[in-house]
Design an enzyme around this catalytic site. Structure first.
Site: not given
Length: 385
Positions: A10, A105-106
Site C-alpha cells: 500500500d 496505489d495498492e
C-alpha cells in the site's frame, strides 16, 4: 503442503507523495491534492503532514482549507499517477505473475510459487519495498501473511513506512486486541449493535456465544467469525487477463452529499478511463459499487452498444446510473466504486463501418486532455457535466 504467502503493498499517501517527489520543495509540508477549495471539490489525497490537521480523502476541499489554512492545494494529475503506478506494478511483476491490483496505489501478490527463486516472503517484501524506494523515490507500507485479509491488515498496522508480518503463530495475538471495526463487514451500524452488547474487541467477538452473535449479525456471523479467527480463503486474482478495471474509495466518514459523491465518481471515471487508454483496452459494461454505512452493498450496471475508453461516454453512463440510484435509494455511503468490464483490445472486434463523428471527437479530446493533464494537472481542464 506449502502455506500461501501473500504480500499486500500500500503506497503511503500516494498522490500527495508523488507531488512531493516531483517537487522536492514540498517535502515535509501539508500537501492536499484536491479540487479547488473555492468550489465543491473534494480531497483526493493528503500528505501525512496535512493529516495531522484532520484532513482526509473525500473531505470537501473547502473544509480541508478551514482545517489546514496553510495547506498547499494541488490539482489532481491522474495521468501522472497512472504512469507512476505502472512503474510500481512492473516492480511487482519482477517477483511474481500473481498480482491483483486493487487501485493505483495498492495490490496483493501471491509469492508462494516464487520462494525458491527469490527467498522468503519477507525477503521478497523487503526487496519490493527497496525497489520502490530506489526507483520511484516513494514509500510503501508492506504487509505479509498467509491470506489476503491478514496481509492487508498488516500493511495498515504501522503506517507510514510500515513492514509487518503476521504468521499463523502470532495471528490471533495480533487480532484479539483490535477494535471490531477492523473486521471487514463490520460497519458503523453493526459496530454500534455489537458495542451495545459489550463487544468492542476482536477477542470479545470471538468469545461471544454463537447464538448471541447470530442475533446481532444474522447470516454474516460465519464470515465475520472466520475473519476474527484469521481465516480467509480467497485467492489472489492476477491481472494478467483482466476482466475489469475499477477504482473505489472507502470514506473515513460516511458521505451523503450528492455533489461530493459525484465529484468522487468523476475522479474514478477519469482514473479508469486513463488506465484503459494506457493499456490500450476498451470496455462495454459500466458498474457502480455502492456500499452504505451498514455494509449493505449494491451494484448497478449498464452496457454500451460498442466498447469504448472515452471518458465522456463512460462518465455520461456512470452519472446516469448514479442519479437513478440517488433518486430511488439514496443514503450515506461508506464506499463508492466505478468499474468497466467486457474488456477487449483497442480497435479489436466488430467496428462500425462509419465511426460516429462525436466518438472520434471525444477520442481526440481524451488524447489531448491526457497530454495536457500529465504536464499541468487534471484541474487545468474541466469536463462539462
Amino acid at each position: 503442503m506449502q502455506r500461501r504467502q501473500i504480500i499486500h503493498v500500500d503506497m503511503d499517501a500516494f498522490y500527495a507523495s508523488v507531488e512531493q517527489r516531483d517537487n522536492p520543495e514540498l517535502k515535509g509540508k501539508p500537501v492536499i491534492v484536491a479540487g479547488s477549495p473555492d468550489g465543491r471539490g473534494v480531497v483526493s489525497a493528503a500528505s501525512y503532514e496535512a493529516r495531522t490537521f484532520g484532513v482526509h480523502s473525500a473531505m470537501p476541499a473547502a473544509r480541508a482549507h478551514r482545517l489546514c489554512p496553510g495547506g498547499i492545494f494541488l490539482p489532481v494529475r491522474m495521468s501522472r499517477y497512472v504512469e507512476v503506478s505502472r512503474h510500481i506494478r512492473e516492480i511487482f511483476h519482477r517477483y511474481t505473475p500473481e498480482v491483483e491490483p486493487l487501485s493505483l496505489d495498492e495490490a496483493f501478490m501471491d509469492v508462494t510459487g516464487c520462494l525458491r527463486l527469490f527467498g522468503s516472503a519477507e525477503a521478497i517484501g523487503r526487496s519490493i519495498k527497496a525497489d520502490i524506494g530506489n526507483e520511484c523515490q516513494l514509500v510503501a507500507s508492506v504487509g505479509i501473511a498467509e491470506n489476503k485479509f491478514l496481509a492487508k491488515l498488516a500493511s495498515d498496522l504501522d503506517k507510514p513506512d510500515g513492514f509487518v508480518i503476521i504468521t499463523a503463530e502470532n495471528a490471533q495475538s495480533v487480532l484479539d486486541p483490535l477494535d471490531i471495526r477492523r473486521i471487514w463487514g463490520i460497519g458503523k451500524v453493526t459496530a454500534r449493535s455489537l458495542q451495545n452488547a459489550g463487544i468492542s474487541t476482536v477477542a470479545q467477538l470471538r468469545n461471544t456465544p454463537r447464538r448471541v452473535l447470530t442475533g446481532l449479525l444474522g447470516n454474516q456471523t460465519d464470515p465475520i467469525l472466520n475473519l476474527a479467527r484469521g481465516i480467509d480463503d480467497r485467492p489472489v486474482e492476477p491481472d494478467t487477463q483482466a476482466k475489469s478495471i475499477s477504482a473505489e474509495q472507502t470514506f473515513a466518514t460516511d458521505i451523503s452529499d450528492k455533489d461530493a459523491l459525484l465529484s468522487v465518481l468523476l475522479m474514478q471515471v477519469e482514473e479508469v478511463a486513463q488506465r484503459l487508454r494506457a493499456d490500450r483496452l476498451q470496455g462495454r459494461t459500466v458498474t457502480l459499487k455502492i456500499r452504505y454505512g451498514d455494509f449493505k452493498t449494491l451494484t448497478r450496471s449498464a452496457s454500451l452498444d460498442q466498447p469504448t475508453h472515452t471518458t465522456h461516454t463512460l462518465w455520461q453512463l456512470a452519472k446516469q446510473l448514479f442519479l437513478k440510484w440517488h433518486t430511488t435509494s439514496p443514503g450515506a455511503l461508506r464506499l463508492l466504486g466505478f468499474g468497466v468490464s467486457g474488456l477487449s483490445a483497442e480497435g479489436s472486434g466488430q467496428t462500425m463501418l462509419f465511426a460516429e463523428p462525436e466518438d472520434q471527437k471525444q477520442k481526440k479530446l481524451d488524447s489531448a486532455f491526457d497530454d495536457i493533464r500529465k504536464k499541468y494537472g487534471d484541474d487545468i481542464l474541466k469536463r462539462g457535466g
